[in-house]
Design a protein around this motif. Structure first.
Motif, mmCIF file in Angstrom:
data_model
loop_
_atom_site.group_PDB
_atom_site.id
_atom_site.type_symbol
_atom_site.label_atom_id
_atom_site.label_comp_id
_atom_site.label_asym_id
_atom_site.label_seq_id
_atom_site.Cartn_x
_atom_site.Cartn_y
_atom_site.Cartn_z
ATOM 1 N N LEU A 84 -9.129 -20.008 0.644
ATOM 2 C CA LEU A 84 -8.505 -18.846 1.258
ATOM 3 C C LEU A 84 -8.323 -17.779 0.192
ATOM 4 O O LEU A 84 -8.078 -18.093 -0.976
ATOM 5 C CB LEU A 84 -7.139 -19.200 1.859
ATOM 6 C CG LEU A 84 -7.090 -20.171 3.037
ATOM 7 C CD1 LEU A 84 -5.640 -20.581 3.309
ATOM 8 C CD2 LEU A 84 -7.712 -19.552 4.280
ATOM 9 N N ASP A 85 -8.427 -16.517 0.595
ATOM 10 C CA ASP A 85 -8.170 -15.413 -0.340
ATOM 11 C C ASP A 85 -6.754 -14.862 -0.189
ATOM 12 O O ASP A 85 -6.136 -14.462 -1.167
ATOM 13 C CB ASP A 85 -9.180 -14.283 -0.112
ATOM 14 C CG ASP A 85 -10.608 -14.737 -0.334
ATOM 15 O OD1 ASP A 85 -10.887 -15.302 -1.404
ATOM 16 O OD2 ASP A 85 -11.428 -14.550 0.577
ATOM 17 N N THR A 86 -6.264 -14.852 1.044
ATOM 18 C CA THR A 86 -4.937 -14.292 1.324
ATOM 19 C C THR A 86 -4.238 -15.147 2.370
ATOM 20 O O THR A 86 -4.856 -15.547 3.362
ATOM 21 C CB THR A 86 -5.044 -12.840 1.843
ATOM 22 O OG1 THR A 86 -5.679 -12.024 0.845
ATOM 23 C CG2 THR A 86 -3.671 -12.273 2.147
ATOM 24 N N LEU A 87 -2.957 -15.406 2.133
ATOM 25 C CA LEU A 87 -2.122 -16.104 3.102
ATOM 26 C C LEU A 87 -0.944 -15.208 3.448
ATOM 27 O O LEU A 87 -0.213 -14.768 2.558
ATOM 28 C CB LEU A 87 -1.610 -17.428 2.524
ATOM 29 C CG LEU A 87 -0.556 -18.174 3.345
ATOM 30 C CD1 LEU A 87 -1.118 -18.616 4.695
ATOM 31 C CD2 LEU A 87 -0.015 -19.371 2.565
ATOM 32 N N ILE A 88 -0.771 -14.914 4.736
ATOM 33 C CA ILE A 88 0.363 -14.122 5.206
ATOM 34 C C ILE A 88 1.264 -15.034 6.023
ATOM 35 O O ILE A 88 0.879 -15.491 7.105
ATOM 36 C CB ILE A 88 -0.092 -12.922 6.051
ATOM 37 C CG1 ILE A 88 -1.021 -12.009 5.226
ATOM 38 C CG2 ILE A 88 1.113 -12.122 6.554
ATOM 39 C CD1 ILE A 88 -1.579 -10.820 5.994
ATOM 40 N N CYS A 89 2.442 -15.315 5.485
ATOM 41 C CA CYS A 89 3.410 -16.183 6.167
ATOM 42 C C CYS A 89 4.332 -15.328 7.017
ATOM 43 O O CYS A 89 5.340 -14.813 6.527
ATOM 44 C CB CYS A 89 4.213 -16.990 5.151
ATOM 45 S SG CYS A 89 3.283 -18.321 4.368
ATOM 46 N N ALA A 141 -10.331 -12.901 -7.803
ATOM 47 C CA ALA A 141 -9.654 -12.876 -9.108
ATOM 48 C C ALA A 141 -8.141 -12.850 -8.946
ATOM 49 O O ALA A 141 -7.410 -13.155 -9.890
ATOM 50 C CB ALA A 141 -10.108 -11.649 -9.905
ATOM 51 N N LYS A 142 -7.678 -12.499 -7.758
ATOM 52 C CA LYS A 142 -6.233 -12.404 -7.507
ATOM 53 C C LYS A 142 -5.938 -12.857 -6.083
ATOM 54 O O LYS A 142 -5.789 -12.036 -5.173
ATOM 55 C CB LYS A 142 -5.755 -10.968 -7.716
ATOM 56 C CG LYS A 142 -4.230 -10.803 -7.678
ATOM 57 C CD LYS A 142 -3.828 -9.340 -7.771
ATOM 58 C CE LYS A 142 -4.204 -8.562 -6.526
ATOM 59 N NZ LYS A 142 -3.757 -7.139 -6.570
ATOM 60 N N PRO A 143 -5.843 -14.171 -5.855
ATOM 61 C CA PRO A 143 -5.430 -14.634 -4.526
ATOM 62 C C PRO A 143 -4.012 -14.156 -4.225
ATOM 63 O O PRO A 143 -3.200 -13.991 -5.140
ATOM 64 C CB PRO A 143 -5.512 -16.158 -4.639
ATOM 65 C CG PRO A 143 -5.399 -16.442 -6.106
ATOM 66 C CD PRO A 143 -6.042 -15.283 -6.794
ATOM 67 N N GLN A 144 -3.724 -13.937 -2.940
ATOM 68 C CA GLN A 144 -2.454 -13.309 -2.594
ATOM 69 C C GLN A 144 -1.705 -14.081 -1.518
ATOM 70 O O GLN A 144 -2.310 -14.651 -0.606
ATOM 71 C CB GLN A 144 -2.684 -11.878 -2.080
ATOM 72 C CG GLN A 144 -3.325 -10.962 -3.114
ATOM 73 C CD GLN A 144 -3.265 -9.507 -2.698
ATOM 74 O OE1 GLN A 144 -2.186 -8.956 -2.503
ATOM 75 N NE2 GLN A 144 -4.411 -8.870 -2.581
ATOM 76 N N ILE A 145 -0.384 -14.051 -1.640
ATOM 77 C CA ILE A 145 0.515 -14.561 -0.614
ATOM 78 C C ILE A 145 1.480 -13.447 -0.238
ATOM 79 O O ILE A 145 2.100 -12.835 -1.114
ATOM 80 C CB ILE A 145 1.310 -15.784 -1.102
ATOM 81 C CG1 ILE A 145 0.380 -16.965 -1.387
ATOM 82 C CG2 ILE A 145 2.367 -16.190 -0.073
ATOM 83 C CD1 ILE A 145 1.093 -18.176 -1.961
ATOM 84 N N LEU A 146 1.594 -13.172 1.040
ATOM 85 C CA LEU A 146 2.563 -12.204 1.539
ATOM 86 C C LEU A 146 3.567 -12.949 2.397
ATOM 87 O O LEU A 146 3.182 -13.649 3.349
ATOM 88 C CB LEU A 146 1.882 -11.104 2.365
ATOM 89 C CG LEU A 146 1.210 -9.956 1.603
ATOM 90 C CD1 LEU A 146 0.011 -10.465 0.804
ATOM 91 C CD2 LEU A 146 0.766 -8.859 2.560
#
Length: 240
Positions: free
Chosen positions: A71-76, A128-133
């Motif tokens: 996954l590249d981005t996870l939005i919780c 280069a920068k996986p993200q969690i929101l």
């Protein structure tokens, strides 16, 4: 980009799912049921995972098994509140124990278990920068002026989760952003013009369009920066 959105079937979650679904993106939605009449552009891919966070352990095990390897981005976008929250009839002493325990399980326990299982998939990304929101609330800020105990406590806990995540995975360049959102106009979806949705909220409700636009900006920042916390109250919110 592979983007997973938890709580994607309605309201803000659905707006994010539709708004971030650009050609070439793979959108993975998680919700209790499948939404109808989604509006996605040609070339955007989607996958749905049905999960009920009232049973956190079962839900996250299912999500882990059904989600992609990376996954590249996870939005919780998880959050429930007391039945009488945000009304004059709310009273902490009248809340049942079962209601309080259920709220904590959904808003805190499920997120901790989910992160434990999905962070390895984020760290396996080619990004280069996986993200969690993490979708928080202005109710979780100091001096928020809100009396809802369990909901406010759970959103305050989310701030602690975000801080600890950054320290755990700073070397891996995991970007963690807390979205502290005020009252939203979730009746008007993205098909309604933004200015109309803003007018309908009369300055007291934030159109979901604004949140989608801000999240789009977060996802386009370079690998050299991230937004630690974003506070977005309505313009007429007297608490801010």
């Amino acid at each position: 980009m592979k983007i997973m959105i938890i709580g994607a079937s309605r309201g803000l979650g659905r707006a994010l799912f539709e708004g971030l679904a650009e050609p070439g993106n793979t959108m993975i939605g998680v919700s209790r049921s499948l939404p109808r009449d989604l509006k996605l552009p040609r070339g955007a891919y989607q996958q749905w995972i049905c999960a009920d966070f009232s049973s956190p352990r079962t839900a996250v095990q299912h999500i882990e098994a059904e989600s992609p390897d990376t996954l590249d981005t996870l939005i919780c976008n998880i959050g429930i509140w007391e039945k009488t929250a945000f009304s004059d009839s709310y009273a902490f002493l009248q809340q049942t124990d079962d209601e309080t325990i259920s709220l904590v399980d959904v808003n805190i326990t499920s997120i901790l278990l989910l992160l434990k299982r999905l962070i390895p998939k984020l760290l396996s990304s080619n990004s280069a920068k996986p993200q969690i929101l993490l979708t928080g609330s202005t109710s979780g800020l100091r001096q928020s002026g809100r009396p809802e105990m369990a909901f406010g406590a759970s959103k305050t806990a989310l701030n602690g989760i975000a801080d600890a995540l950054r320290e755990n995975f700073r070397e891996e360049q995991l970007a963690v952003t807390s979205l502290q959102l005020g009252y939203l106009n979730t009746d008007d979806d993205l098909s309604v013009p933004r200015d109309t949705a803003a007018h309908n909220g009369n300055g007291e409700l934030i159109p979901v369009h604004d949140v989608v636009n801000l999240v789009k900006t977060l996802l386009t920042l370079s690998e050299a920066s991230f937004v630690r916390e974003l506070v977005l109250p309505a313009i007429k919110d007297p608490r801010f």
